[in-house]
Design an enzyme around this catalytic site. Structure first.
Site, short mmCIF file in Angstrom:
data_model
loop_
_atom_site.label_atom_id
_atom_site.label_comp_id
_atom_site.label_asym_id
_atom_site.label_seq_id
_atom_site.Cartn_x
_atom_site.Cartn_y
_atom_site.Cartn_z
N HIS A 66 0.84 -1.20 0.00
CA HIS A 66 0.00 0.00 0.00
C HIS A 66 0.87 1.25 0.00
CE1 HIS A 66 -3.97 -1.87 0.92
NE2 HIS A 66 -3.21 -2.81 1.44
N TYR A 90 -8.36 -0.98 10.45
CA TYR A 90 -7.63 -1.94 11.30
C TYR A 90 -6.22 -1.47 11.64
CZ TYR A 90 -5.37 -3.92 7.06
OH TYR A 90 -4.66 -4.10 5.91
N ALA A 118 -8.80 -6.25 -2.77
CA ALA A 118 -8.54 -7.69 -2.76
C ALA A 118 -9.53 -8.29 -1.77
CB ALA A 118 -7.11 -7.96 -2.30
N MET A 214 -11.49 -6.09 3.98
CA MET A 214 -11.31 -5.20 5.13
C MET A 214 -11.30 -3.72 4.76
SD MET A 214 -8.26 -7.44 6.83
CE MET A 214 -8.36 -9.24 6.83
N ASN A 238 -8.27 -15.29 -2.94
CA ASN A 238 -8.20 -16.58 -2.21
C ASN A 238 -9.61 -17.04 -1.89
OD1 ASN A 238 -7.81 -14.08 -0.27
ND2 ASN A 238 -8.86 -15.65 0.92
N1 HPA Z 1 -10.58 -12.08 4.15
C1 HPA Z 1 -10.55 -10.75 4.38
N2 HPA Z 1 -9.90 -9.90 3.61
C2 HPA Z 1 -9.24 -10.37 2.54
C3 HPA Z 1 -9.23 -11.75 2.25
C4 HPA Z 1 -9.94 -12.64 3.10
O1 HPA Z 1 -9.98 -13.88 2.90
N3 HPA Z 1 -8.47 -11.89 1.11
C5 HPA Z 1 -8.07 -10.65 0.75
N4 HPA Z 1 -8.53 -9.73 1.61
#
Ligand code: HPA
Length: 277
Positions: A66, A90, A118, A214, A238
């Protein structure tokens, strides 16, 4: 056309004046770049880079991937600004501080915003590498987002989602014409920074979330407070917890972000070109 610049925006004058004195145009479109997506700004012509640390009162970012800076330039002839290095609640930022970049863009006169992030995939079709149009969002971080008590999308007679349906539909058509597979879904904001437990993901699925992350939700609410039209694109990096992989670290999130960069870059360029047409 909405004139965001003439509206009152809660942002220090010193920050706005500092940026204005470095750029010679009013950006029309702002892009917020998520984890591992900073390189998207490489497509800008004649970029003017302003490190966020130089901007008066800009809160600091601490997360790898970032890089904190605003990159101004033109894309397909349209003046745009890319915000790299998003701020997260966070990290200890208040939601007000975390949405500083959005308020700055609003004060600079941005009319439209593309948010990228993401996210972990919850819907079975949200496999790693998928690009997902965010068509609605769930705030599961239990943080107040300062602004007017009601905004258009929250009202019973309003459009119902903060994401612009027409612009998103255009985006879907453009993606299809470029042979870039996308799907659509609901993004859920959880505070983090820990990834979720399997039980939490079961709950989020039950609540109707297709992807989890998040960020994004407070930025989109603040953008809507200022009348900015928003579309959102999640890169699914993911499977969410319990849905197909045993462990996850931030490096994997960055790596998948890198893999879809070309598609996302093409898509964003075409989205901007479409507005120039
Ligand atoms: N959870 C929360 N935030 C994320 C994730 C996840 O699996 N992958 C990328 N950002």
């Amino acid at each position: 056309m909405m004139d965001a610049a003439s509206k009152h925006v809660d942002i220090p004058d010193s920050a706005v004046a500092f940026v204005r004195q470095k750029i010679e145009f009013t950006p029309r479109i702002g892009l917020i770049l998520g984890s591992g997506l900073s390189h998207l700004a490489e497509v800008l012509q004649s970029p003017v880079i302003i490190p966020s640390a130089d901007i008066p009162e800009y809160p600091g970012s601490t997360v790898e991937g970032h890089k904190g800076q605003l990159v101004f330039g033109t894309l397909e002839g349209i003046p745009v600004v890319f915000a790299q290095g998003r701020l997260h609640a966070y990290e200890g930022h208040s939601v007000h501080a975390a949405t500083f970049p959005v308020r700055l863009l609003a004060a600079l006169g941005v009319e439209r915003m593309v948010v990228t992030n993401a996210a972990g995939g919850i819907h079975p079709e949200c496999t790693p590498g998928t690009l997902m149009w965010i068509t609605d969002q769930i705030s599961f971080a239990f943080r107040p987002v300062p602004g007017p008590a009601s905004s258009a999308f929250q009202r019973a007679d309003g459009p119902g989602s903060p994401y612009d349906a027409d612009w998103t539909a255009r985006g879907m058509a453009i993606a299809a014409s470029l042979d870039i597979p996308t799907r659509e879904g609901t993004y859920l904001w959880t505070l983090g920074p820990s990834y979720e437990t399997k039980a939490e993901i079961r709950m989020f699925k039950w609540l109707g979330a297709d992807a989890v992350g998040m960020s994004t939700v407070p930025e989109v609410i603040v953008a809507r407070h200022h009348g900015i039209k928003v579309i959102g694109i999640s890169t699914i990096t993911n499977f969410a917890a319990g849905l197909g992989q045993e462990s996850l670290d931030h490096q994997e999130v960055l790596e998948v972000g890198r893999q879809v960069r070309d598609d996302l870059q093409k898509l964003i360029t075409a989205l901007v070109a479409d507005l120039a047409a």
